[in-house]
Design a protein around this motif. Sequence first.
Motif, PDB file in Angstrom:
ATOM      1  N   PHE A 104       0.847  -1.197   0.000  1.00  0.00           N
ATOM      2  CA  PHE A 104       0.000   0.000   0.000  1.00  0.00           C
ATOM      3  C   PHE A 104       0.883   1.247   0.000  1.00  0.00           C
ATOM      4  O   PHE A 104       2.098   1.157   0.166  1.00  0.00           O
ATOM      5  CB  PHE A 104      -0.948  -0.042   1.201  1.00  0.00           C
ATOM      6  N   SER A 147       1.683   7.728  17.699  1.00  0.00           N
ATOM      7  CA  SER A 147       1.794   6.295  17.976  1.00  0.00           C
ATOM      8  C   SER A 147       0.469   5.587  17.697  1.00  0.00           C
ATOM      9  O   SER A 147       0.431   4.504  17.106  1.00  0.00           O
ATOM     10  CB  SER A 147       2.225   6.097  19.431  1.00  0.00           C
ATOM     11  N   LEU A 148      -0.628   6.216  18.110  1.00  0.00           N
ATOM     12  CA  LEU A 148      -1.946   5.618  17.876  1.00  0.00           C
ATOM     13  C   LEU A 148      -2.217   5.472  16.379  1.00  0.00           C
ATOM     14  O   LEU A 148      -2.666   4.416  15.912  1.00  0.00           O
ATOM     15  CB  LEU A 148      -3.025   6.494  18.519  1.00  0.00           C
ATOM     16  N   ILE A 149      -1.925   6.517  15.613  1.00  0.00           N
ATOM     17  CA  ILE A 149      -2.155   6.479  14.159  1.00  0.00           C
ATOM     18  C   ILE A 149      -1.321   5.363  13.531  1.00  0.00           C
ATOM     19  O   ILE A 149      -1.804   4.583  12.717  1.00  0.00           O
ATOM     20  CB  ILE A 149      -1.831   7.857  13.531  1.00  0.00           C
ATOM     21  N   HIS A 199      -0.123   2.608  14.958  1.00  0.00           N
ATOM     22  CA  HIS A 199      -0.626   1.285  15.329  1.00  0.00           C
ATOM     23  C   HIS A 199      -1.940   0.964  14.620  1.00  0.00           C
ATOM     24  O   HIS A 199      -2.137  -0.158  14.145  1.00  0.00           O
ATOM     25  CB  HIS A 199      -0.794   1.183  16.844  1.00  0.00           C
ATOM     26  N   VAL A 200      -2.834   1.948  14.546  1.00  0.00           N
ATOM     27  CA  VAL A 200      -4.129   1.697  13.889  1.00  0.00           C
ATOM     28  C   VAL A 200      -3.908   1.388  12.410  1.00  0.00           C
ATOM     29  O   VAL A 200      -4.505   0.447  11.861  1.00  0.00           O
ATOM     30  CB  VAL A 200      -5.064   2.914  14.080  1.00  0.00           C
ATOM     31  N   HIS A 201      -3.033   2.139  11.750  1.00  0.00           N
ATOM     32  CA  HIS A 201      -2.769   1.882  10.331  1.00  0.00           C
ATOM     33  C   HIS A 201      -2.089   0.533  10.138  1.00  0.00           C
ATOM     34  O   HIS A 201      -2.426  -0.215   9.211  1.00  0.00           O
ATOM     35  CB  HIS A 201      -1.911   3.007   9.749  1.00  0.00           C
ATOM     36  N   ASP A 202      -1.120   0.218  11.005  1.00  0.00           N
ATOM     37  CA  ASP A 202      -0.455  -1.092  10.885  1.00  0.00           C
ATOM     38  C   ASP A 202      -1.464  -2.219  11.078  1.00  0.00           C
ATOM     39  O   ASP A 202      -1.436  -3.223  10.362  1.00  0.00           O
ATOM     40  CB  ASP A 202       0.673  -1.224  11.928  1.00  0.00           C
ATOM     41  N   PHE A 203      -2.346  -2.053  12.061  1.00  0.00           N
ATOM     42  CA  PHE A 203      -3.393  -3.049  12.287  1.00  0.00           C
ATOM     43  C   PHE A 203      -4.215  -3.250  11.005  1.00  0.00           C
ATOM     44  O   PHE A 203      -4.471  -4.380  10.587  1.00  0.00           O
ATOM     45  CB  PHE A 203      -4.301  -2.608  13.438  1.00  0.00           C
ATOM     46  N   ALA A 204      -4.617  -2.147  10.368  1.00  0.00           N
ATOM     47  CA  ALA A 204      -5.437  -2.242   9.155  1.00  0.00           C
ATOM     48  C   ALA A 204      -4.668  -2.927   8.025  1.00  0.00           C
ATOM     49  O   ALA A 204      -5.185  -3.807   7.333  1.00  0.00           O
ATOM     50  CB  ALA A 204      -5.901  -0.853   8.722  1.00  0.00           C
ATOM     51  N   ARG A 205      -3.397  -2.538   7.835  1.00  0.00           N
ATOM     52  CA  ARG A 205      -2.618  -3.112   6.727  1.00  0.00           C
ATOM     53  C   ARG A 205      -2.271  -4.572   6.979  1.00  0.00           C
ATOM     54  O   ARG A 205      -2.380  -5.416   6.080  1.00  0.00           O
ATOM     55  CB  ARG A 205      -1.347  -2.287   6.503  1.00  0.00           C
ATOM     56  N   GLU A 206      -1.803  -4.879   8.205  1.00  0.00           N
ATOM     57  CA  GLU A 206      -1.377  -6.261   8.495  1.00  0.00           C
ATOM     58  C   GLU A 206      -2.510  -7.257   8.286  1.00  0.00           C
ATOM     59  O   GLU A 206      -2.281  -8.400   7.896  1.00  0.00           O
ATOM     60  CB  GLU A 206      -0.872  -6.362   9.939  1.00  0.00           C
ATOM     61  N   ASN A 207      -3.735  -6.805   8.574  1.00  0.00           N
ATOM     62  CA  ASN A 207      -4.887  -7.700   8.449  1.00  0.00           C
ATOM     63  C   ASN A 207      -5.691  -7.443   7.178  1.00  0.00           C
ATOM     64  O   ASN A 207      -6.724  -8.066   6.976  1.00  0.00           O
ATOM     65  CB  ASN A 207      -5.791  -7.541   9.674  1.00  0.00           C
ATOM     66  N   GLU A 208      -5.212  -6.507   6.344  1.00  0.00           N
ATOM     67  CA  GLU A 208      -5.964  -6.106   5.149  1.00  0.00           C
ATOM     68  C   GLU A 208      -7.435  -5.910   5.507  1.00  0.00           C
ATOM     69  O   GLU A 208      -8.356  -6.509   4.926  1.00  0.00           O
ATOM     70  CB  GLU A 208      -5.738  -7.109   4.016  1.00  0.00           C
ATOM     71  N   LEU A 209      -7.637  -5.043   6.482  1.00  0.00           N
ATOM     72  CA  LEU A 209      -8.974  -4.739   7.006  1.00  0.00           C
ATOM     73  C   LEU A 209      -9.860  -4.163   5.902  1.00  0.00           C
ATOM     74  O   LEU A 209      -9.468  -3.237   5.204  1.00  0.00           O
ATOM     75  CB  LEU A 209      -8.836  -3.714   8.136  1.00  0.00           C
TER      76      LEU A 209
END
Lengths: 297, 297
Positions: free
Chosen positions: B6, B32-34, B36-46
């Motif tokens: 991405f 930090s929150l942004i 982590h939230v973005h990494d969470f979305a990308r890692e899981n292809e949310l």
Amino acid sequence: MTSHRFDPNFTDNVVNAMGENVNPRFRQLMASLIRHVHDFARENELTVDEWMAGVQLMNWAGQMSDAKRNEGQLVCDVIGLESLVDEITFKLADEATDAPTATAILGPFFRADTPFRSNGESIVKTAPKEKDGRGELAYMTGQVVDFVTKKPLVGAVVEVWQASTNGLYEQQDPDQEEFNLRGKFKTDENGKYSFYCLRPTPYPVPDDGPAGKLLKMMDRHPFRPAHIHIIATHNGYKPLTTQIFDRKDPYLTNDSVFAVKDSLVVDFVERKGDPQAGLELNYDVRLVPDGLKSNGA
Amino acid sequence: MTSHRFDPNFTDNVVNAMGENVNPRFRQLMASLIRHVHDFARENELTVDEWMAGVQLMNWAGQMSDAKRNEGQLVCDVIGLESLVDEITFKLADEATDAPTATAILGPFFRADTPFRSNGESIVKTAPKEKDGRGELAYMTGQVVDFVTKKPLVGAVVEVWQASTNGLYEQQDPDQEEFNLRGKFKTDENGKYSFYCLRPTPYPVPDDGPAGKLLKMMDRHPFRPAHIHIIATHNGYKPLTTQIFDRKDPYLTNDSVFAVKDSLVVDFVERKGDPQAGLELNYDVRLVPDGLKSNGA
């Protein structure tokens, strides 16, 4: 792996508390969410008071939300999350050189019941107020084509909607006629659509709630750059939801919800000899056939 | 660093959108929150649909919250976040071998206006219903000492509260006398406090909202292990908020809000020759002097 000075087993214990009867995708998402949230707390040594301030802000977002307003969504938007999940979901390229048209977020002002109009018709049903001095009329046209074969698609539906010069969509503004600045158009035998619209103008997202509070605390403005929403559909093709942005807009590089992609920036050019409009915009749409897996490469 | 497919600049752009006039701690937390939230979305292809399900759940939590109920807090609790920020905030050791008493979350049932009672008095003002068959009376006593010198602290305040055998605290239950199962006690000339209470019983957290929905989807039960809340204070010492847990409780290893720490598990033992109670619990409290930085080592 654990370089912090807190209970090294805590996060695993929380993740492993999930039972056997959990949807596998939900288990993956919750495990990852729990790990990220815990890492966020530990890396920043988040205090009880800071955490509670976040809880209250999220509760406030829920309390402001109703059928007409989704403040939780807006909070996500101002930290870029909706644009990111949009990019992820459609897995399409940012650069349009030889890629299908890039996607963008739907936004909260879409209406499912927008009427069809004839090609060449104007969607400007209520004239913008003169004193705004921003009501520039434009003729927008383009071709819908197959992303693979480049052949024109006849009878494709192009749906558009935009805010008026006061920053309001018709359903937000009692002074605008119903379905003002909205329309569905069917492409002709050459795959072409056309209509008259307004050159779009920038407007702020609602900033009287927690999203607005976050924006102020982050020292950011609430404005979205001027844009026109587009949904293009055709039988046998993947539907496309996108927005196009005016290259001359001052907020192009700092959209409050981060929806701008380079390939979605367009140029309004001078249109001569048309008493109805002094500007023109050409915008072609490439639709991806069903079953074709495009990674935009 | 970016192994995903991405936009590699997207997250930096969102973080760097923050202006100059931002509180430094808030900037650190949001950045930090942004990430982590973005990494969470990308890692899981949310996907957009998954993200929107999360938005609706958080909005629901806000809509259920009011002066008496904080559902956003409860959602955090069931993924362990309150217990984690509690651990972080107080930075105290889990093992009590030679450490001050470990902390635990305050919980939503604390009352600031709890009355003082005399040492030896019972906090059981409304008898638990006989048919429950769980109303076991216990004599609880202990000493409050200085963590460093081990000397007894005279006039320290020990405040306790507990749910009744039906799982309800007095303010949740019209059948209980006001301030039933609550009390403040001052330590005597030997630093000792004492009172009669109930052996605590397990109860479920409210599971009719989004926290309950998450628990069900995670295939988890809503029960908290039996516990007694304690706040201990003394001039010149750091206040201590904690909970103690009955070693025999079936939910000790799977608390729905992850608040159990080994050092907070206690043993009720048989008490002989006391017509008022068949059980006894000895519990000493170590308070840390103001200004002493303890890392529990």
